[in-house]
Each structure stands twice: as C-alpha cells, then as structure tokens.
Design a protein around this motif. Structure first.
Motif, mmCIF file in Angstrom:
data_model
loop_
_atom_site.group_PDB
_atom_site.id
_atom_site.type_symbol
_atom_site.label_atom_id
_atom_site.label_comp_id
_atom_site.label_asym_id
_atom_site.label_seq_id
_atom_site.Cartn_x
_atom_site.Cartn_y
_atom_site.Cartn_z
ATOM 1 N N GLY A 436 4.564 40.461 7.709
ATOM 2 C CA GLY A 436 5.595 39.745 6.975
ATOM 3 C C GLY A 436 6.914 40.483 6.908
ATOM 4 O O GLY A 436 7.152 41.467 7.612
ATOM 5 N N ARG A 437 7.779 39.992 6.034
ATOM 6 C CA ARG A 437 9.098 40.577 5.837
ATOM 7 C C ARG A 437 8.986 41.864 5.029
ATOM 8 O O ARG A 437 8.201 41.951 4.077
ATOM 9 N N LEU A 438 9.789 42.854 5.393
ATOM 10 C CA LEU A 438 9.843 44.119 4.669
ATOM 11 C C LEU A 438 11.051 44.115 3.744
ATOM 12 O O LEU A 438 12.184 43.943 4.196
ATOM 13 N N VAL A 505 -3.669 37.382 1.942
ATOM 14 C CA VAL A 505 -3.803 38.794 1.557
ATOM 15 C C VAL A 505 -3.271 39.737 2.623
ATOM 16 O O VAL A 505 -3.113 40.933 2.369
ATOM 17 N N PHE A 506 -2.980 39.223 3.823
ATOM 18 C CA PHE A 506 -2.387 40.059 4.865
ATOM 19 C C PHE A 506 -0.885 40.257 4.659
ATOM 20 O O PHE A 506 -0.290 41.137 5.279
ATOM 21 N N ARG A 507 -0.276 39.449 3.841
ATOM 22 C CA ARG A 507 1.173 39.491 3.689
ATOM 23 C C ARG A 507 1.630 40.777 3.002
ATOM 24 O O ARG A 507 0.955 41.311 2.127
ATOM 25 N N VAL A 508 2.806 41.232 3.411
ATOM 26 C CA VAL A 508 3.426 42.391 2.772
ATOM 27 C C VAL A 508 4.029 41.949 1.452
ATOM 28 O O VAL A 508 4.674 40.903 1.382
ATOM 29 N N SER A 509 3.801 42.731 0.418
ATOM 30 C CA SER A 509 4.443 42.483 -0.876
ATOM 31 C C SER A 509 4.742 43.811 -1.544
ATOM 32 O O SER A 509 4.106 44.831 -1.238
ATOM 33 N N LYS A 514 3.037 49.135 -3.512
ATOM 34 C CA LYS A 514 2.988 50.113 -4.610
ATOM 35 C C LYS A 514 1.553 50.534 -4.924
ATOM 36 O O LYS A 514 1.288 51.692 -5.248
ATOM 37 N N GLU A 515 0.628 49.583 -4.844
ATOM 38 C CA GLU A 515 -0.748 49.839 -5.284
ATOM 39 C C GLU A 515 -1.600 50.515 -4.216
ATOM 40 O O GLU A 515 -2.588 51.193 -4.550
ATOM 41 N N THR A 516 -1.275 50.351 -2.951
ATOM 42 C CA THR A 516 -2.118 50.883 -1.877
ATOM 43 C C THR A 516 -1.909 52.385 -1.707
ATOM 44 O O THR A 516 -0.783 52.851 -1.561
ATOM 45 N N LYS A 517 -3.019 53.123 -1.715
ATOM 46 C CA LYS A 517 -2.988 54.580 -1.581
ATOM 47 C C LYS A 517 -3.999 55.012 -0.509
ATOM 48 O O LYS A 517 -4.981 54.305 -0.252
#
Length: 528
Positions: A436-438, A505-509, A514-517
C-alpha cells in the motif's frame, strides 16, 4: 561443591554468549542492509541468462512512476500499471530500476514452488484476524496457482515458464509433528471444506509405498499445488513489456537506486538518485523485499533480510518418472523444513532448498544477512547428502551421471550437486506482506503536493508505495500483491474489486507500523 564450579562457569559463559548473540542480532536487524552485492552466487535458474539480463534503457529525466526492483513484484506492478492504463487510453512512462541483472534477487533464486501453506497457519489467522479475513488469505494464496498460469498463457510463456500443476507432499519423519499436522488439517477442513477438499492424509505404510519414501516416514499430507521456472517467467514478461510498450516502459538493470530525496520548495517531486543520473517522479514504488529498509529506514525491524540456501541436484537413477508431477516438503524438527521440486526438462534436476531454521545455531547466521555472494557451507553439505535419506537408498539407486556426449563447459559440477547458491528472503516481523501507500512517517520523506502529480496519467495523489515482506512465500503472495498495489496507484480499488479478494490485513497502516516489532517474529514461530 568443587564439581559444581565448572558447571556454573560453563552455564555463565553460555549465558554471556547468548546475550552477546542477541545484542549482535539486534544490531544487525536494526542495521543497514545496503545494496545487493555485486558478485552474487550463480543461481541454476539463470542459465542461460535472459537476453534482457543486462538491458538498460536510456535513463529519463522524468518518469510518471519509478518502480525499484525487477523481480516478480516489480514485474507484476509494471505489467498491471501499463495494461490497465493503456486500456483506458493513458500512456504513462514507467521506469523499473534494478541494482543488478534483471530478476537477480530472490525471485531468480528460489525453489520454484507455487505451494500455498494453508492449514498450518489457518488457526493463527483465524484467531488473530477473524474467520472472514483468514478465509480471504487462504483464497488469495490459492489463487496464485492459476493466476500465474493465466499470466504465462496471456504472455505466450506457458512452455518457457514451465508452469505445471503438481501434487505436493508434506512428508513427516516425526510422529508427533505428523499428529499435530493432522489435527490442524482437520480443523481447517471443518472450517473450509471446499478449499480443503484436495488434501489427503497417508499413514506411514501407504505413504512409503505411494511416494517411494524412506522406511522411517511417519506419514504424509498431499494436496494440489504448482511449480514454475521463476526466472524465465519474470524475464519473459519483462521482455514482452519492452516490446509491447517501447515508448512507455523503461528497464534499467545494473542501475541501483542509491537514495531518494523528497520534494522541496524549489523541487516539487521526488529525486531518485542512481550512479547513471537523476530521475524526477511523483510516484516511487518499492519492490525490493529484503532490501526494503535500504531506502526506507523506518522499515528496519519490520522487514528483515534472511539468507536461504538452494541446490540443483541430479536425481538417483531409480527415481521414478512420476516424480516429475510432484513436489515435497520434508519435516524432521518442529522448526524448519527442506523443500523439493523437479525440473521437467534437461537432466530433470531436483531443486532442493532449506529454510533458514535448518541451519545450526538456530539459524543465527541467516538473520539480517543480505549477502548472497556466498552460502552456508554446513547446510549445503547437509543438502548434498539428504535426498537418499528422504527417499531411502534403495529407492534412490545409483547416482545420476551427466548424459553421454555432455557438452557442459564446466560451469556446473559433475557430481550429485550441480550447483549451490543463496538468496535473500524478506521476512515480515508479523509474517504478513506490506502492501500500500507509505505515509511520510514510514517513508521518512514528505510527499509531493497533489498539484504536482500528473492526474491525467495517474489519478492517485503522489507518494511512495510498497509491496514486500513475503516471508519466504513470495510465489503465493507477490504476484497478486503487485496487482493490488497497481490498482491502488491507479485509483482503481473499486474497479479492481480489491475488497473482494485482497486481504485487508496486508495493507500498510501507521498503527501496524508502530505495533510491529522484531520480537513478533519469535512469538509467531513459537505458536503451535
């Protein structure tokens, strides 16, 4: 008490070594992956090289869209953009930049499988994202088998790409692993009986007889899948695009993007920097997978490079001809597996690879390793000797020999293993692709203002975009992720009916970013 001192000293030393290893891994994960190295190992897929391997169009000063990466994602994006735009009477200029030869990254180095892992992960998807989204992920992965065939047919590449339907066989050498797999399959069959109807369980004796496997096989689960020559498929399409759109499609190989400069008061567009010159553009698409964070620093720790290992091997002389219609995954331990397919021509070479977790020391060497100029010698040695073990020595038979009158110039070895190489996977920390869009907070750069885009050609607002992070499953995620991204860039989400087939759920948000580590990856792997 004295006997305990050496034990305590050893335990303390081991703890310190583990701490240092974790610190080193963290530094590597948060580090710069750099550009793809200039002297990669030679992939067997790339012989012979495509006529467009070194193609370089004249670098333009401006392009409507710059796509970075010429693998399966970049090719899917470019093809969809050009075909859709031209069908609407628009003629945007699309530039694809590649740091090395065309399709020289992971796509040209993988195992050639179109094998969607489904039942093993379905329960996790269902628990984390709900039944409807889990079902959409299943259908999305399954759809790649026929979508790749359709693309090959449309491009006149069905024979060249070697696309074929196969029966894939998950083979277990551990009774406990087999029992768990059967339990997961049962739950999957209950939830999605239609999608799971092609799965068949074979207990030990029947599996050994049907598939010619070693006598200690615990059992198998077989289902429908596909296989393909990934390099021929992608380079064939790129060649067609150059011929079909000579004024609108530009491919510049051996032209790395070294940096991107955001817009300023004096320069309203992105400036894409290469050793051969600068390109101005309102849209940048990142299709670099493992090397994502080279140009997108905020994505470090979100998509992590992992080095995988591949081999091409001559089959034993007793391997039956029907093996050509099959592919295999071999499971001996709770984490990691080997994967195998067979070429339909030549010496019918076995293409055998290993997941990073098959390496010693927990696969530490593979983590955040973007150097494909070498491969892991230990795992290559294991792969060199493991096929007679999987099929049994009697089923394997005498070693395969080069054919009489072989005119090979010495490029490949004469023994069982003809070639060994490595490839760099882009592993997503949450095990989902990023599409998706960044936003500027994720790209690290401001986006051009709307008025500086070319709305007549590209209706969406200027910006940076991404499709990457397939976690070693690119052949069942990348092609349609590229299609979806192209529809987003063209402002055609409704016309493309993305809501029906593309997993949300594949989309960038911003929240997901922020949550992914990096630790999420360890949590995912440890889930049963």
């Amino acid at each position: 008490m004295g006997n305990a001192i050496p034990f305590i000293r050893h335990a303390f030393t081991t703890l310190l070594e583990d701490i240092r290893m974790l610190q080193t891994l963290n530094e590597r994960i948060e580090g710069q992956p750099g550009l793809p190295v200039e002297n990669p190992t030679r992939s067997f897929w790339m012989s012979p090289l495509s006529p467009i391997a070194h193609h370089c169009s004249d670098l333009p000063q401006h392009a409507d869209i710059v796509v970075i990466g010429s693998g399966i994602t970049g090719t899917s994006v470019a093809r969809t953009l050009l075909d859709r735009a031209h069908a609407d009477g628009k003629h945007p200029v699309i530039l694809v930049l590649e740091a090395r030869d065309a399709c020289s990254g992971a796509t040209g180095r993988n195992g050639g499988h179109i094998t969607p892992p489904l039942f093993d992960d379905f329960a996790i998807w269902q628990q984390d994202y709900g039944a409807a989204e889990a079902h959409k992920i299943v259908k999305f992965r399954l759809a790649h088998i026929q979508e790749l065939r359709r693309a090959a047919e449309e491009e006149g590449l069905l024979e060249q790409s070697q696309w074929r339907q196969v029966e894939t066989v998950d083979t277990f050498f551990n009774q406990e692993l087999f029992a768990k797999a059967k339990g997961k399959l049962q739950a999957y069959q209950q939830a999605l009986p239609s999608e799971a109807s092609y799965h068949q369980v074979y207990e030990s004796a029947e599996a050994i007889q049907k598939y010619g496997l070693a006598p200690d096989v615990a059992g198998c689960i077989a289902f429908s899948a596909g296989a393909i020559h990934p390099y021929n498929f992608v380079t064939g399409i790129l060649s067609n695009l150059l011929n079909r759109y000579p004024d609108n499609f530009l491919l510049c190989t051996n032209t790395p993007c070294t940096s991107i400069t955001g817009p300023s008061a004096s320069d309203p567009l992105y400036t894409v920097v290469t050793p051969k010159g600068l390109v101005k553009t309102p849209h940048v698409i990142h299709a670099t997978n493992a090397w994502t964070s080279h140009l997108l620093t905020p994505m470090r720790g979100k998509i992590i490079p992992f080095r995988g290992n591949m081999t091409a091997q001559r089959p034993g002389q007793s391997i039956p001809a029907e093996m050509l219609q099959r592919s295999f995954s071999f499971f001996e331990a709770p984490v990691g597996f080997d994967y195998l397919t067979q070429l339909p021509n030549g010496e019918h070479e076995f293409m055998l690879g290993a997941s990073f977790a098959q390496e010693g020391d927990g696969g530490y060497e593979a983590v955040a390793n973007s150097d494909d100029s070498t491969y892991n010698k230990r795992i290559s040695a294991r792969l060199a000797g493991t096929l007679p073990r999987y099929f049994g020595k009697n089923n394997w038979g005498p070693e395969g020999q080069p054919p009489e009158g072989d005119t090979d110039t010495g490029e490949w070895s004469k023994g069982r293993v003809k070639a060994a190489w490595s490839g760099i996977l882009g592993v997503s920390a949450d095990m989902l692709p990023w599409v998706g869009r960044l936003s500027p907070s994720i790209s690290g750069r401001p986006a051009p203002l709307n008025e500086h885009g070319n709305k007549a050609m590209i209706p969406s607002a200027p910006g940076e975009w991404i499709a990457a992070g397939y976690s070693g499953e690119g052949m069942v995620q990348a092609w349609m992720s590229g299609q979806a991204l192209a529809e987003m860039v063209l402002g055609r989400e409704r016309e493309g009916n993305l809501v029906e087939w593309f997993p949300d759920v594949f989309r960038v948000s911003s929240n997901r970013w922020k949550e992914t580590k990096p630790t999420d990856l360890l949590d995912y792997i440890s889930r049963d």
